[in-house]
Design a protein around this motif. Structure first.
Motif, PDB file in Angstrom:
ATOM      1  N   THR A 244     -15.309   1.348  -6.068  1.00  0.00           N
ATOM      2  CA  THR A 244     -14.257   1.666  -4.977  1.00  0.00           C
ATOM      3  C   THR A 244     -12.822   1.854  -5.823  1.00  0.00           C
ATOM      4  OG1 THR A 244     -14.124  -0.683  -4.476  1.00  0.00           O
ATOM      5  CG2 THR A 244     -15.098   0.764  -2.913  1.00  0.00           C
ATOM      6  N   GLY A 245     -12.616   1.148  -7.239  1.00  0.00           N
ATOM      7  CA  GLY A 245     -11.467   0.962  -7.809  1.00  0.00           C
ATOM      8  C   GLY A 245     -11.602   0.072  -8.827  1.00  0.00           C
ATOM      9  N   PHE A 246     -10.602  -0.109  -9.322  1.00  0.00           N
ATOM     10  CA  PHE A 246     -10.244  -1.068 -10.545  1.00  0.00           C
ATOM     11  C   PHE A 246      -9.457  -2.092  -9.716  1.00  0.00           C
ATOM     12  CE2 PHE A 246     -11.579   1.998 -13.407  1.00  0.00           C
ATOM     13  CZ  PHE A 246     -12.573   1.409 -14.335  1.00  0.00           C
ATOM     14  N   MET A 247     -10.244  -3.426  -9.922  1.00  0.00           N
ATOM     15  CA  MET A 247      -9.148  -4.538  -9.096  1.00  0.00           C
ATOM     16  C   MET A 247      -7.898  -4.961  -9.638  1.00  0.00           C
ATOM     17  SD  MET A 247     -12.454  -6.726  -8.024  1.00  0.00           S
ATOM     18  CE  MET A 247     -11.569  -8.250  -7.600  1.00  0.00           C
ATOM     19  N   ASN A 248      -7.763  -4.451 -11.092  1.00  0.00           N
ATOM     20  CA  ASN A 248      -6.480  -4.757 -11.526  1.00  0.00           C
ATOM     21  C   ASN A 248      -5.520  -3.773 -11.379  1.00  0.00           C
ATOM     22  OD1 ASN A 248      -4.160  -4.562 -13.625  1.00  0.00           O
ATOM     23  ND2 ASN A 248      -5.292  -6.412 -14.439  1.00  0.00           N
ATOM     24  N   LEU A 249      -5.442  -2.580 -11.529  1.00  0.00           N
ATOM     25  CA  LEU A 249      -4.544  -1.509 -11.258  1.00  0.00           C
ATOM     26  C   LEU A 249      -4.854  -1.019  -9.786  1.00  0.00           C
ATOM     27  CD1 LEU A 249      -4.341   0.562 -14.622  1.00  0.00           C
ATOM     28  CD2 LEU A 249      -2.921  -1.157 -13.925  1.00  0.00           C
ATOM     29  N   ASP A 250      -5.983  -0.926  -9.110  1.00  0.00           N
ATOM     30  CA  ASP A 250      -5.993  -0.303  -7.940  1.00  0.00           C
ATOM     31  C   ASP A 250      -5.900  -1.498  -6.771  1.00  0.00           C
ATOM     32  OD1 ASP A 250      -6.086   2.183  -9.170  1.00  0.00           O
ATOM     33  OD2 ASP A 250      -8.350   1.609  -9.375  1.00  0.00           O
ATOM     34  N   ARG A 251      -5.703  -2.658  -7.410  1.00  0.00           N
ATOM     35  CA  ARG A 251      -5.869  -3.861  -6.286  1.00  0.00           C
ATOM     36  C   ARG A 251      -4.983  -3.617  -5.122  1.00  0.00           C
ATOM     37  NH1 ARG A 251      -5.563 -10.332  -7.534  1.00  0.00           N
ATOM     38  NH2 ARG A 251      -5.309 -11.044  -5.317  1.00  0.00           N
ATOM     39  N   ALA A 252      -3.915  -3.245  -4.927  1.00  0.00           N
ATOM     40  CA  ALA A 252      -3.163  -2.773  -3.624  1.00  0.00           C
ATOM     41  C   ALA A 252      -4.114  -2.069  -2.870  1.00  0.00           C
ATOM     42  CB  ALA A 252      -1.879  -2.344  -4.054  1.00  0.00           C
ATOM     43  N   VAL A 253      -4.482  -1.018  -3.110  1.00  0.00           N
ATOM     44  CA  VAL A 253      -5.511   0.087  -2.446  1.00  0.00           C
ATOM     45  C   VAL A 253      -6.550  -0.660  -1.951  1.00  0.00           C
ATOM     46  CG1 VAL A 253      -6.685   1.987  -2.333  1.00  0.00           C
ATOM     47  CG2 VAL A 253      -4.719   1.908  -3.572  1.00  0.00           C
ATOM     48  N   LEU A 254      -7.158  -1.825  -2.803  1.00  0.00           N
ATOM     49  CA  LEU A 254      -8.679  -2.375  -2.495  1.00  0.00           C
ATOM     50  C   LEU A 254      -8.267  -3.415  -1.444  1.00  0.00           C
ATOM     51  CD1 LEU A 254     -10.397  -2.425  -5.721  1.00  0.00           C
ATOM     52  CD2 LEU A 254     -10.529  -0.890  -3.715  1.00  0.00           C
ATOM     53  N   THR A 255      -7.241  -4.114  -1.362  1.00  0.00           N
ATOM     54  CA  THR A 255      -7.105  -5.117  -0.549  1.00  0.00           C
ATOM     55  C   THR A 255      -5.876  -4.962   0.535  1.00  0.00           C
ATOM     56  OG1 THR A 255      -5.087  -6.006  -1.915  1.00  0.00           O
ATOM     57  CG2 THR A 255      -7.427  -6.881  -2.426  1.00  0.00           C
ATOM     58  N   LYS A 256      -4.796  -4.183   0.513  1.00  0.00           N
ATOM     59  CA  LYS A 256      -3.951  -3.916   1.207  1.00  0.00           C
ATOM     60  C   LYS A 256      -4.204  -2.866   2.103  1.00  0.00           C
ATOM     61  CE  LYS A 256      -0.154  -6.689  -0.407  1.00  0.00           C
ATOM     62  NZ  LYS A 256      -0.878  -7.297  -1.609  1.00  0.00           N
ATOM     63  N   ARG A 257      -5.027  -1.713   1.676  1.00  0.00           N
ATOM     64  CA  ARG A 257      -5.387  -0.630   2.373  1.00  0.00           C
ATOM     65  C   ARG A 257      -6.891  -0.512   2.700  1.00  0.00           C
ATOM     66  NH1 ARG A 257      -3.378   4.126  -0.657  1.00  0.00           N
ATOM     67  NH2 ARG A 257      -4.267   5.275   1.093  1.00  0.00           N
ATOM     68  N   ALA A 258      -7.628  -1.685   3.073  1.00  0.00           N
ATOM     69  CA  ALA A 258      -8.776  -1.924   2.972  1.00  0.00           C
ATOM     70  C   ALA A 258      -9.488  -0.803   3.952  1.00  0.00           C
ATOM     71  CB  ALA A 258      -9.327  -3.105   3.112  1.00  0.00           C
ATOM     72  N   ASP A 259      -8.859  -0.402   5.047  1.00  0.00           N
ATOM     73  CA  ASP A 259      -9.187   0.199   6.273  1.00  0.00           C
ATOM     74  C   ASP A 259      -9.291   1.787   5.513  1.00  0.00           C
ATOM     75  OD1 ASP A 259     -10.086  -0.855   8.480  1.00  0.00           O
ATOM     76  OD2 ASP A 259      -7.992  -1.239   9.269  1.00  0.00           O
ATOM     77  N   SER A 260      -8.408   2.073   4.750  1.00  0.00           N
ATOM     78  CA  SER A 260      -8.489   3.558   4.252  1.00  0.00           C
ATOM     79  C   SER A 260      -9.673   3.693   3.194  1.00  0.00           C
ATOM     80  CB  SER A 260      -7.098   3.576   3.181  1.00  0.00           C
ATOM     81  OG  SER A 260      -5.938   3.799   4.126  1.00  0.00           O
ATOM     82  N   VAL A 261     -10.093   2.388   2.483  1.00  0.00           N
ATOM     83  CA  VAL A 261     -11.300   2.522   1.488  1.00  0.00           C
ATOM     84  C   VAL A 261     -12.187   2.696   2.594  1.00  0.00           C
ATOM     85  CG1 VAL A 261     -12.517   1.015   0.017  1.00  0.00           C
ATOM     86  CG2 VAL A 261     -10.125   1.036  -0.182  1.00  0.00           C
ATOM     87  N   ALA A 262     -12.326   1.778   3.611  1.00  0.00           N
ATOM     88  CA  ALA A 262     -13.556   1.883   4.688  1.00  0.00           C
ATOM     89  C   ALA A 262     -13.515   3.367   5.057  1.00  0.00           C
ATOM     90  CB  ALA A 262     -13.420   1.013   5.581  1.00  0.00           C
ATOM     91  N   LYS A 263     -12.714   3.682   5.255  1.00  0.00           N
ATOM     92  CA  LYS A 263     -12.667   5.268   5.979  1.00  0.00           C
ATOM     93  C   LYS A 263     -13.047   6.144   5.198  1.00  0.00           C
ATOM     94  CE  LYS A 263      -9.619   8.639   8.397  1.00  0.00           C
ATOM     95  NZ  LYS A 263     -10.105   9.614   7.790  1.00  0.00           N
ATOM     96  N   GLY A 264     -12.702   5.968   3.863  1.00  0.00           N
ATOM     97  CA  GLY A 264     -13.106   7.140   2.883  1.00  0.00           C
ATOM     98  C   GLY A 264     -14.535   7.114   2.976  1.00  0.00           C
ATOM     99  N   ILE A 265     -15.182   5.782   2.598  1.00  0.00           N
ATOM    100  CA  ILE A 265     -16.545   5.631   2.439  1.00  0.00           C
ATOM    101  C   ILE A 265     -17.411   6.243   3.655  1.00  0.00           C
ATOM    102  CG2 ILE A 265     -18.380   4.046   2.260  1.00  0.00           C
ATOM    103  CD1 ILE A 265     -16.561   2.270   0.473  1.00  0.00           C
ATOM    104  N   VAL A 266     -16.847   5.953   4.864  1.00  0.00           N
ATOM    105  CA  VAL A 266     -17.500   6.225   6.266  1.00  0.00           C
ATOM    106  C   VAL A 266     -17.136   7.779   6.346  1.00  0.00           C
ATOM    107  CG1 VAL A 266     -17.122   6.441   8.763  1.00  0.00           C
ATOM    108  CG2 VAL A 266     -16.908   4.282   7.685  1.00  0.00           C
ATOM    109  N   ASP A 267     -16.124   8.486   5.984  1.00  0.00           N
ATOM    110  CA  ASP A 267     -16.005   9.966   6.173  1.00  0.00           C
ATOM    111  C   ASP A 267     -17.011  10.588   4.949  1.00  0.00           C
ATOM    112  OD1 ASP A 267     -13.985   9.632   7.909  1.00  0.00           O
ATOM    113  OD2 ASP A 267     -12.292  10.182   6.327  1.00  0.00           O
ATOM    114  N   GLY A 268     -17.340   9.949   3.809  1.00  0.00           N
ATOM    115  CA  GLY A 268     -18.217  10.443   2.840  1.00  0.00           C
ATOM    116  C   GLY A 268     -19.669  10.328   3.412  1.00  0.00           C
ATOM    117  N   LEU A 269     -20.073   9.206   3.888  1.00  0.00           N
ATOM    118  CA  LEU A 269     -21.312   9.177   4.398  1.00  0.00           C
ATOM    119  C   LEU A 269     -21.574  10.303   5.649  1.00  0.00           C
ATOM    120  CD1 LEU A 269     -21.765   5.377   4.354  1.00  0.00           C
ATOM    121  CD2 LEU A 269     -23.148   6.968   3.060  1.00  0.00           C
ATOM    122  N   VAL A 270     -20.384  10.138   6.510  1.00  0.00           N
ATOM    123  CA  VAL A 270     -20.606  11.112   7.693  1.00  0.00           C
ATOM    124  C   VAL A 270     -20.694  12.582   7.127  1.00  0.00           C
ATOM    125  CG1 VAL A 270     -19.492  12.015   9.850  1.00  0.00           C
ATOM    126  CG2 VAL A 270     -19.456   9.538   9.325  1.00  0.00           C
TER     127      VAL A 270
END
Ligand SMILES: [Zn+2]
Length: 278
Positions: A244-270
């Protein structure tokens, strides 16, 4: 001389009488025959109608007989008959219908190890699990049946579903400024390459759009394309793995925008499950 003509006259008269009688007999016979003919015609005035009905009956009977014969040949066809092959594929279609709303989500490292660990103790396993649960919740809201699976979940053996996605994240160590972005891959030697390429394509397009992260194709590793779960599930189940991303440079996205991460995955699956274009 007189007697001779007299005898001749009598004989002629007799012959004429016989001729007349014969002629009268023939005429009577002809009239009788005509009467019989008329009578026979008149006695069945719907003759042509009956004949038509009989012809129609014969045609219909033949059609029914042909239909029954065709049905019989269908049910007793040899094993390699094409329509039997179609018949034997029917259960597969039923299986597809039964699994068309089922999705498997592997929560990377869960139940086995921590994955990468950040300096402050944040583990990849907990980041992955947070994403897996959000993805499952969103998919269930959309009516899908979701299995959240451990890394080495026993249920992975011969797992059958419309799709399986394993969620991982990349290193928390600082590598360089290029160590950012996400990636998705399918198994190297795929049994269903067309489906899996479409799955990867959908995830790549929708996840990138939802998170703003770039696709980092350069860091797709052998570990991804030879990922163990790909070899445990049923070969016909389309599967992919996402980092989903690098936990170092992309940490803010992975932890603070976790719903966007999930939405991206769900949108891809759907996108994949609903056969949307990427
Ligand atoms: Zn991992």
């Amino acid at each position: 001389m007189k007697s001779k003509p007299g005898r001749d006259d009598r004989q002629r008269t007799q012959r004429e009488s016989i001729r007349r009688t014969q002629a009268t007999g023939r005429a009577q016979a002809d009239r009788a025959a005509r009467r019989v003919g008329d009578a026979s015609a008149a006695s069945v005035p719907i003759g042509p109608g009956l004949r038509r009905a009989f012809v129609v009956f014969i045609v219909l009977f033949s059609l029914v007989a042909l239909g029954l014969a065709a049905l019989q040949s269908l049910t007793s066809a040899p094993v390699n008959a094409p329509f039997l092959a179609a018949a034997t594929r029917a259960p597969a279609a039923t299986v597809t219908a039964a699994t068309s709303r089922r999705v498997g989500i592997v929560s990377g490292h869960r139940g086995n190890d921590t994955g990468t660990i950040c300096a402050d103790g944040l583990t990849e396993a907990e980041v992955n699990f947070d994403h897996a649960i959000r993805v499952a919740t969103q998919l269930r809201t959309r009516g899908f049946v979701v299995d959240v699976l451990d890394e080495f979940d026993p249920r992975l053996k011969n797992y059958t579903a419309s799709a399986l996605l394993s969620i991982h994240a990349d290193s928390c160590a600082y590598i360089n400024e290029l160590a950012t972005g996400f990636k998705a891959a399918r198994v190297l030697d795929s049994t269903v390459p067309v489906d899996e390429d479409r799955l990867v394509g959908c995830i790549r397009a929708r996840y990138g759009a939802a998170t703003g992260l770039r696709f980092n194709a350069n860091t797709i590793t052998f570990d991804m394309t030879k990922y163990h779960a790909f070899y445990e599930i049923a070969p016909q189940t389309p599967a992919a793995i996402i980092e989903t991303g690098f936990m170092n440079l992309d940490r803010a996205v992975l932890t603070k925008r976790a719903d966007s991460v999930a939405k991206g995955i769900v949108d891809g699956l759907v996108c994949f499950l609903n056969r949307e274009t990427e």
